[in-house]
Design a protein around this motif. Structure first.
Motif, PDB file in Angstrom:
ATOM      1  N   PRO A  94       0.803  -1.227   0.000  1.00 14.23           N
ATOM      2  CA  PRO A  94       0.000   0.000   0.000  1.00 14.23           C
ATOM      3  C   PRO A  94       0.841   1.284   0.000  1.00 14.23           C
ATOM      4  O   PRO A  94       0.328   2.354  -0.309  1.00 14.23           O
ATOM      5  CB  PRO A  94      -0.834  -0.105   1.279  1.00 14.23           C
ATOM      6  CG  PRO A  94      -0.157  -1.107   2.126  1.00 14.23           C
ATOM      7  CD  PRO A  94       0.600  -2.017   1.211  1.00 14.23           C
ATOM      8  N   MET A  95       2.137   1.210   0.319  1.00 15.60           N
ATOM      9  CA  MET A  95       2.970   2.415   0.310  1.00 15.60           C
ATOM     10  C   MET A  95       3.157   2.967  -1.106  1.00 15.60           C
ATOM     11  O   MET A  95       3.361   4.149  -1.296  1.00 15.60           O
ATOM     12  CB  MET A  95       4.344   2.129   0.920  1.00 15.60           C
ATOM     13  CG  MET A  95       4.287   1.940   2.403  1.00 15.60           C
ATOM     14  SD  MET A  95       5.763   2.407   3.289  1.00 15.60           S
ATOM     15  CE  MET A  95       6.541   3.655   2.356  1.00 15.60           C
ATOM     16  N   TYR A  96       3.073   2.096  -2.110  1.00 16.28           N
ATOM     17  CA  TYR A  96       3.296   2.533  -3.491  1.00 16.28           C
ATOM     18  C   TYR A  96       2.111   3.364  -4.007  1.00 16.28           C
ATOM     19  O   TYR A  96       2.298   4.321  -4.733  1.00 16.28           O
ATOM     20  CB  TYR A  96       3.507   1.316  -4.396  1.00 16.28           C
ATOM     21  CG  TYR A  96       4.886   0.722  -4.269  1.00 16.28           C
ATOM     22  CD1 TYR A  96       5.787   0.832  -5.296  1.00 16.28           C
ATOM     23  CD2 TYR A  96       5.274   0.052  -3.116  1.00 16.28           C
ATOM     24  CE1 TYR A  96       7.065   0.287  -5.197  1.00 16.28           C
ATOM     25  CE2 TYR A  96       6.525  -0.493  -2.996  1.00 16.28           C
ATOM     26  CZ  TYR A  96       7.422  -0.370  -4.030  1.00 16.28           C
ATOM     27  OH  TYR A  96       8.675  -0.912  -3.929  1.00 16.28           O
ATOM     28  N   PHE A  97       0.901   3.005  -3.681  1.00 24.23           N
ATOM     29  CA  PHE A  97      -0.322   3.756  -3.963  1.00 24.23           C
ATOM     30  C   PHE A  97      -0.375   4.266  -5.408  1.00 24.23           C
ATOM     31  O   PHE A  97      -0.545   5.445  -5.681  1.00 24.23           O
ATOM     32  CB  PHE A  97      -0.460   4.927  -2.975  1.00 24.23           C
ATOM     33  CG  PHE A  97      -1.864   5.446  -2.868  1.00 24.23           C
ATOM     34  CD1 PHE A  97      -2.836   4.712  -2.230  1.00 24.23           C
ATOM     35  CD2 PHE A  97      -2.211   6.665  -3.416  1.00 24.23           C
ATOM     36  CE1 PHE A  97      -4.131   5.182  -2.132  1.00 24.23           C
ATOM     37  CE2 PHE A  97      -3.504   7.151  -3.315  1.00 24.23           C
ATOM     38  CZ  PHE A  97      -4.463   6.408  -2.674  1.00 24.23           C
ATOM     39  N   GLY A  98      -0.147   3.380  -6.364  1.00 18.62           N
ATOM     40  CA  GLY A  98      -0.223   3.749  -7.766  1.00 18.62           C
ATOM     41  C   GLY A  98       1.087   4.163  -8.389  1.00 18.62           C
ATOM     42  O   GLY A  98       1.150   4.444  -9.580  1.00 18.62           O
ATOM     43  N   HIS A  99       2.150   4.233  -7.610  1.00 13.28           N
ATOM     44  CA  HIS A  99       3.458   4.629  -8.138  1.00 13.28           C
ATOM     45  C   HIS A  99       4.266   3.398  -8.525  1.00 13.28           C
ATOM     46  O   HIS A  99       4.027   2.307  -8.014  1.00 13.28           O
ATOM     47  CB  HIS A  99       4.241   5.413  -7.069  1.00 13.28           C
ATOM     48  CG  HIS A  99       3.571   6.661  -6.630  1.00 13.28           C
ATOM     49  ND1 HIS A  99       3.747   7.859  -7.259  1.00 13.28           N
ATOM     50  CD2 HIS A  99       2.709   6.896  -5.617  1.00 13.28           C
ATOM     51  CE1 HIS A  99       3.022   8.782  -6.660  1.00 13.28           C
ATOM     52  NE2 HIS A  99       2.390   8.230  -5.659  1.00 13.28           N
ATOM     53  N   LYS A 100       5.244   3.595  -9.405  1.00 12.35           N
ATOM     54  CA  LYS A 100       6.153   2.495  -9.723  1.00 12.35           C
ATOM     55  C   LYS A 100       7.138   2.275  -8.592  1.00 12.35           C
ATOM     56  O   LYS A 100       7.511   1.151  -8.275  1.00 12.35           O
ATOM     57  CB  LYS A 100       6.917   2.790 -11.015  1.00 12.35           C
ATOM     58  CG  LYS A 100       6.045   2.668 -12.243  1.00 12.35           C
ATOM     59  CD  LYS A 100       6.855   2.772 -13.499  1.00 12.35           C
ATOM     60  CE  LYS A 100       5.980   2.571 -14.705  1.00 12.35           C
ATOM     61  NZ  LYS A 100       6.729   2.659 -15.954  1.00 12.35           N
ATOM     62  N   ARG A 101       7.589   3.374  -7.989  1.00  6.97           N
ATOM     63  CA  ARG A 101       8.470   3.306  -6.812  1.00  6.97           C
ATOM     64  C   ARG A 101       7.784   4.046  -5.673  1.00  6.97           C
ATOM     65  O   ARG A 101       7.020   4.981  -5.916  1.00  6.97           O
ATOM     66  CB  ARG A 101       9.803   3.987  -7.134  1.00  6.97           C
ATOM     67  CG  ARG A 101      10.563   3.279  -8.210  1.00  6.97           C
ATOM     68  CD  ARG A 101      11.931   3.935  -8.426  1.00  6.97           C
ATOM     69  NE  ARG A 101      12.264   3.842  -9.834  1.00  6.97           N
ATOM     70  CZ  ARG A 101      12.220   4.839 -10.696  1.00  6.97           C
ATOM     71  NH1 ARG A 101      11.857   6.043 -10.299  1.00  6.97           N
ATOM     72  NH2 ARG A 101      12.536   4.667 -11.943  1.00  6.97           N
ATOM     73  N   PRO A 102       8.054   3.676  -4.435  1.00  5.89           N
ATOM     74  CA  PRO A 102       7.379   4.386  -3.340  1.00  5.89           C
ATOM     75  C   PRO A 102       7.798   5.857  -3.317  1.00  5.89           C
ATOM     76  O   PRO A 102       8.958   6.188  -3.547  1.00  5.89           O
ATOM     77  CB  PRO A 102       7.846   3.649  -2.081  1.00  5.89           C
ATOM     78  CG  PRO A 102       9.086   2.947  -2.476  1.00  5.89           C
ATOM     79  CD  PRO A 102       8.958   2.648  -3.932  1.00  5.89           C
ATOM     80  N   PRO A 103       6.847   6.760  -3.092  1.00  6.21           N
ATOM     81  CA  PRO A 103       7.186   8.187  -3.088  1.00  6.21           C
ATOM     82  C   PRO A 103       8.064   8.549  -1.888  1.00  6.21           C
ATOM     83  O   PRO A 103       8.053   7.881  -0.853  1.00  6.21           O
ATOM     84  CB  PRO A 103       5.830   8.879  -3.005  1.00  6.21           C
ATOM     85  CG  PRO A 103       4.885   7.863  -2.506  1.00  6.21           C
ATOM     86  CD  PRO A 103       5.432   6.526  -2.890  1.00  6.21           C
ATOM     87  N   LYS A 115       1.000  14.302  -8.747  1.00  7.33           N
ATOM     88  CA  LYS A 115       0.082  14.227  -9.879  1.00  7.33           C
ATOM     89  C   LYS A 115      -0.452  12.823 -10.093  1.00  7.33           C
ATOM     90  O   LYS A 115      -1.514  12.634 -10.676  1.00  7.33           O
ATOM     91  CB  LYS A 115       0.808  14.681 -11.160  1.00  7.33           C
ATOM     92  CG  LYS A 115       1.184  16.125 -11.143  1.00  7.33           C
ATOM     93  CD  LYS A 115       1.940  16.499 -12.394  1.00  7.33           C
ATOM     94  CE  LYS A 115       2.431  17.945 -12.335  1.00  7.33           C
ATOM     95  NZ  LYS A 115       3.239  18.284 -13.509  1.00  7.33           N
ATOM     96  N   VAL A 116       0.256  11.806  -9.612  1.00  9.07           N
ATOM     97  CA  VAL A 116      -0.156  10.422  -9.827  1.00  9.07           C
ATOM     98  C   VAL A 116      -1.312  10.043  -8.907  1.00  9.07           C
ATOM     99  O   VAL A 116      -2.337   9.544  -9.372  1.00  9.07           O
ATOM    100  CB  VAL A 116       1.037   9.469  -9.607  1.00  9.07           C
ATOM    101  CG1 VAL A 116       0.612   8.027  -9.731  1.00  9.07           C
ATOM    102  CG2 VAL A 116       2.146   9.780 -10.590  1.00  9.07           C
ATOM    103  N   CYS A 117      -1.150  10.284  -7.613  1.00  7.13           N
ATOM    104  CA  CYS A 117      -2.167   9.830  -6.675  1.00  7.13           C
ATOM    105  C   CYS A 117      -3.046  10.941  -6.132  1.00  7.13           C
ATOM    106  O   CYS A 117      -4.076  10.680  -5.517  1.00  7.13           O
ATOM    107  CB  CYS A 117      -1.524   9.062  -5.532  1.00  7.13           C
ATOM    108  SG  CYS A 117      -0.343  10.023  -4.594  1.00  7.13           S
ATOM    109  N   GLY A 118      -2.658  12.197  -6.349  1.00  6.39           N
ATOM    110  CA  GLY A 118      -3.504  13.318  -5.920  1.00  6.39           C
ATOM    111  C   GLY A 118      -3.403  13.668  -4.461  1.00  6.39           C
ATOM    112  O   GLY A 118      -4.292  14.365  -3.929  1.00  6.39           O
ATOM    113  N   ILE A 119      -2.344  13.228  -3.768  1.00  9.12           N
ATOM    114  CA  ILE A 119      -2.160  13.621  -2.370  1.00  9.12           C
ATOM    115  C   ILE A 119      -0.762  14.222  -2.221  1.00  9.12           C
ATOM    116  O   ILE A 119       0.072  14.136  -3.113  1.00  9.12           O
ATOM    117  CB  ILE A 119      -2.338  12.421  -1.401  1.00  9.12           C
ATOM    118  CG1 ILE A 119      -1.416  11.257  -1.785  1.00  9.12           C
ATOM    119  CG2 ILE A 119      -3.766  11.967  -1.367  1.00  9.12           C
ATOM    120  CD1 ILE A 119      -1.496  10.084  -0.836  1.00  9.12           C
TER     121      ILE A 119
END
Length: 121
Positions: A94-103, A115-119
Motif C-alpha cells: 500500500p505504500m506505493y499507492f499507484g506509483h512504480k516506486r514508493p514516493p 500528480k499520480v495519486c492526488g495527495i
C-alpha cells in the motif's frame, strides 16, 4: 368546468396523435415494390438464400473441441501471468499507492502535490 377540461384533453390527445413522427407501413406500397413496372418489365423477386449443407451428426467436432481447449489453455496462462504481475510490490504494497516506486517522505513544510495519486507527500 369539468366538461371544458375533458374537451381540452381530447383535443390535446388528437393533435399529439396527428403530429406523431412515426412512419406507418402500408401494405399497398409493399405490393408495388415486388411487381414488374414499365421501368423494369423483367423484374424477378429476390431469391431466398440457399443454406449450405448441414452436418448430419450432432455435437461438437474434433476441431471445435481442439479450439476450445486452446482457448482455455491461453486463458489459464494469461490469468497466471496477471497473478504473478500482481505479486510485485508496486501492486501489493500500500505504500506505493499507484506509483512504480514508493514516493519520498518529505517533512510537512516541504511536501509536494503528487500528480499520480492526488495527495501530498
Amino acid at each position: 368546468m369539468k366538461s371544458f377540461l375533458s374537451i381540452l384533453l381530447v383535443l390535446v390527445v388528437c393533435t399529439a396523435y396527428g403530429q406523431s413522427s412515426k412512419k406507418r407501413k402500408r401494405d399497398s406500397d409493399n405490393t408495388f415494390q415486388n411487381s414488374p413496372s414499365t421501368v423494369d418489365p423483367n423484374f424477378a423477386p429476390p431469391e431466398a438464400p440457399r443454406h449450405s449443407k448441414r452436418r448430419s451428426g450432432k455435437g461438437p467436432t474434433v476441431e471445435s473441441q481442439k479450439a476450445y481447449a486452446d482457448r482455455m489453455h491461453a486463458t489459464v496462462k494469461a490469468k497466471r501471468k496477471a497473478e504473478k504481475e500482481m505479486m510485485k510490490p508496486q501492486y501489493s504494497d500500500p505504500m506505493y499507492f499507484g506509483h512504480k516506486r514508493p514516493p519520498k517522505k518529505r517533512p510537512p513544510g516541504k511536501m509536494k502535490y503528487c500528480k499520480v495519486c492526488g495527495i501530498r507527500h
